[in-house]
Design an enzyme around this catalytic site. Structure first.
Site, PDB file in Angstrom:
ATOM      1  N   TRP A 151      41.380  38.420  32.904  1.00 44.34           N
ATOM      2  CA  TRP A 151      40.756  37.930  31.673  1.00 44.34           C
ATOM      3  C   TRP A 151      39.478  38.675  31.300  1.00 44.34           C
ATOM      4  CZ3 TRP A 151      35.938  36.701  33.074  1.00 44.34           C
ATOM      5  CH2 TRP A 151      35.720  36.242  34.372  1.00 44.34           C
ATOM      6  N   LYS A 175      52.294  40.210  32.071  1.00 44.09           N
ATOM      7  CA  LYS A 175      51.761  38.844  32.045  1.00 44.09           C
ATOM      8  C   LYS A 175      50.251  38.912  31.922  1.00 44.09           C
ATOM      9  CE  LYS A 175      50.409  35.910  35.029  1.00 44.09           C
ATOM     10  NZ  LYS A 175      49.324  35.411  34.157  1.00 44.09           N
ATOM     11  N   PRO A 176      49.724  38.565  30.729  1.00 44.81           N
ATOM     12  CA  PRO A 176      48.263  38.573  30.583  1.00 44.81           C
ATOM     13  C   PRO A 176      47.661  37.331  31.238  1.00 44.81           C
ATOM     14  CG  PRO A 176      49.292  37.859  28.535  1.00 44.81           C
ATOM     15  CD  PRO A 176      50.416  38.137  29.499  1.00 44.81           C
ATOM     16  N   GLU A 250      44.069  46.341  42.121  1.00 45.71           N
ATOM     17  CA  GLU A 250      42.646  46.544  41.820  1.00 45.71           C
ATOM     18  C   GLU A 250      42.004  45.176  41.993  1.00 45.71           C
ATOM     19  OE1 GLU A 250      39.435  46.431  40.564  1.00 45.71           O
ATOM     20  OE2 GLU A 250      39.952  46.881  38.463  1.00 45.71           O
ATOM     21  N   CYS A 284      34.472  44.100  37.585  1.00 44.86           N
ATOM     22  CA  CYS A 284      34.701  44.427  39.006  1.00 44.86           C
ATOM     23  C   CYS A 284      33.689  45.445  39.503  1.00 44.86           C
ATOM     24  CB  CYS A 284      36.090  45.005  39.202  1.00 44.86           C
ATOM     25  SG  CYS A 284      37.367  43.879  38.713  1.00 44.86           S
ATOM     26  N   GLU A 379      31.688  38.577  45.632  1.00 41.88           N
ATOM     27  CA  GLU A 379      31.574  39.112  44.273  1.00 41.88           C
ATOM     28  C   GLU A 379      30.991  37.999  43.390  1.00 41.88           C
ATOM     29  OE1 GLU A 379      35.348  40.065  42.415  1.00 41.88           O
ATOM     30  OE2 GLU A 379      34.475  41.892  41.577  1.00 41.88           O
TER      31      GLU A 379
HETATM   32  C1  SIN Z   1      37.171  45.988  35.793  1.00 43.57           C
HETATM   33  O1  SIN Z   1      36.268  45.179  35.836  1.00 43.57           O
HETATM   34  O2  SIN Z   1      38.154  45.901  36.533  1.00 43.57           O
HETATM   35  C2  SIN Z   1      37.205  47.132  34.821  1.00 43.57           C
HETATM   36  C3  SIN Z   1      35.902  47.680  34.494  1.00 43.57           C
HETATM   37  C4  SIN Z   1      36.003  49.016  33.843  1.00 43.57           C
HETATM   38  O3  SIN Z   1      37.109  49.514  33.586  1.00 43.57           O
HETATM   39  O4  SIN Z   1      34.959  49.609  33.621  1.00 43.57           O
END
Ligand code: SIN
Length: 477
Positions: A151, A175-176, A250, A284, A379
């Protein structure tokens, strides 16, 4: 804001599927209902694989030039709708409009880049030790790909996965995230308008457990590409073990930003603001931990706190907002819990520290954060900066690496040899030296350790959707 959304249904092969139940999608900033989307399950998940599997033969047999032309047309249509898609993205996800516009451009750059890369899927010939043999290496599309997207980047993560898959000749079931399906539904409609044939890109909205379980068990799904939590990544890996699927996972990160004594502080400060507060820290590759050399710690901290104080928190649709809401109550509770835990464990509050209203969380700066605190190990996914100090490179490297994740770390230094040392010794799939805006379509994004494996972006990204076939040809010598 009211959006002119076509009746929400999922494109599966030649069908527009609505199902018998629906889920309500709300604006995280206001709680306002934006749309209802189909609440589909196992039956429709299987239908999508049927459609993708039937479409695979002709899509993969078309030429790379045909696929490139269709992807380019798709990118053009997306670009024509940047303004309305950005508003929709802000409404469903909460990020400020300027960030939504940036995400549209970033996401679409994958479609354009992979349209070109489709034409460069080169095989090999290998010299044989035998005069009566020739060796060819073919690179062929894997087949049906299941793409499961998060999201936090509802546009970019769809395009970063779907574009290389389609370019390679694979077909996709998508699938979003349940929180943010609206942009993805629009992107799939635009793909159809661009002429991408029925069944090549299918979308299913609904609960992850039901849909994912069908896709993981189906032997026709040859590849899974997923962005999300490590916990779900592990589950997908175990569920797909029986059918031995190729995976790209990821799975989030816990980035350190190391600011050395010789750093250009103005540059480090600007990188910190982007690296920490983009998407309210729900990224991320967000900086989780700031490691500051003793010599610059005080001056960096004073200037950083001043800049953070100037951030404007508000509804993303207001052009003056820098920080929108967190995605939902759970996300906000988690951030609150980590901050309170850090404060109980001895961290010092320099700014913010609490929720403002709804799921808006104040930009927060904590000092004296130690490696054993939960906030340093987990995180955060929120607008909270954790500062601590170091006095030698060995300690900084050890502290940065002392976590289970390994997605990215950042280093600010003006010394070339120090930059090389950090690049080589930091345990991460990516290292940003003197910059935090590292993501782009032409470089491989991805992690190691509990951040997963596989790469998205660049020529490495298309290889994830290809299999190598060795052809041995006997000839008269
Ligand atoms: C992510 O948070 O997975 C993607 C961040 C980005 O592509 O810079």
């Amino acid at each position: 804001m009211v959006f002119d959304l076509p009746s929400q249904s999922c494109r599966i092969g030649s069908l527009q599927v609505t199902g018998s139940a629906s889920s309500t999608i709300r604006n995280p900033a206001t709680g306002e209902i934006l749309a209802c989307v189909p609440h589909l399950g196992a039956k429709e998940a299987a239908l999508a694989v049927d459609a993708a599997s039937s479409a695979f033969r002709s899509w993969s047999r078309g030429t790379a030039y045909d696929r490139a032309a269709l992807l380019t047309r798709w990118a053009d249509l997306i670009e024509d709708r940047y303004a309305s898609l950005a508003e929709l993205l802000t409404a469903e996800q909460g990020k400020p409009l300027k960030e939504a516009q940036r995400e549209l451009r970033y996401g679409n750059s994958f479609v354009r880049w992979y349209a070109e890369e489709a034409k460069r899927v080169y095989g090999e010939t290998i010299p044989s030790e035998r005069a009566d043999q020739r060796i060819l290496i073919l690179k062929q599309p894997l087949g049906v790909v299941a793409a499961i997207t998060p999201w936090n980047f509802p546009v970019a993560m769809v395009l970063r996965k779907v574009a290389p898959a389609l370019a390679a000749g694979c077909t996709v079931v998508l699938k979003p995230a349940p929180e943010t399906p609206l942009s993805a539904l629009q992107l799939v409609e635009l793909a159809a308008q661009a002429g991408i044939p029925e069944g090549v890109l299918n979308i299913v909205t609904g609960p992850a457990e039901d849909i994912g379980a069908v896709w993981m068990a189906d032997p026709r799904v040859r590849k899974v590409t997923f962005t999300g939590s490590t916990e779900v990544g592990r589950l997908l890996m175990s569920q797909s073990a029986r059918t031995l699927k190729k995976l790209t996972l990821e799975l989030g990160g816990n980035a350190a930003m190391i600011v050395c004594a010789d750093a250009d502080l103005a540059r480090a400060l600007s990188g910190s603001m982007f690296g920490k507060f983009r998407n309210a820290g729900q990224t991320c590759i967000s900086v989780n931990r700031f490691l500051l050399h003793d010599h610059i710690a005080q001056s960096f901290t004073e200037r950083f706190v001043e800049q953070v104080r100037s951030l404007r928190v508000g509804n993303g649709s207001d052009p003056s907002s820098d920080i929108g809401p967190l995605i939902n109550e759970d996300g906000c509770n988690k951030v609150e819990d980590l901050v309170n835990d850090a404060l109980r464990s001895g961290a010092t509050l320099l700014l913010g520290g609490k929720r403002i209203k709804g799921t808006f969380f104040a930009p927060t700066v904590l000092a004296d954060v130690t490696p054993s605190m939960r906030i340093a190990q987990e995180e955060i996914f929120g607008p909270v900066a954790c500062l601590s100090t170091f006095n030698d490179d060995d300690t900084a490297i050890r502290t940065a690496n002392d976590i289970s994740h390994g997605l990215v770390h950042y280093v600010y230094t003006e010394q070339l040899s120090r930059a090389f040392r950090y690049s080589e010794e930091l345990e991460a799939g990516m290292v940003g030296i003197n910059g935090t805006a590292i993501s782009c379509a032409h470089a491989p994004f991805g992690g190691i350790k509990q951040s997963g494996y596989g790469r998205e972006g660049g020529h490495h990204g298309i290889d994830e959707f290809l299999q190598v076939k060795y052809v041995s040809i006997g000839i008269a010598s």
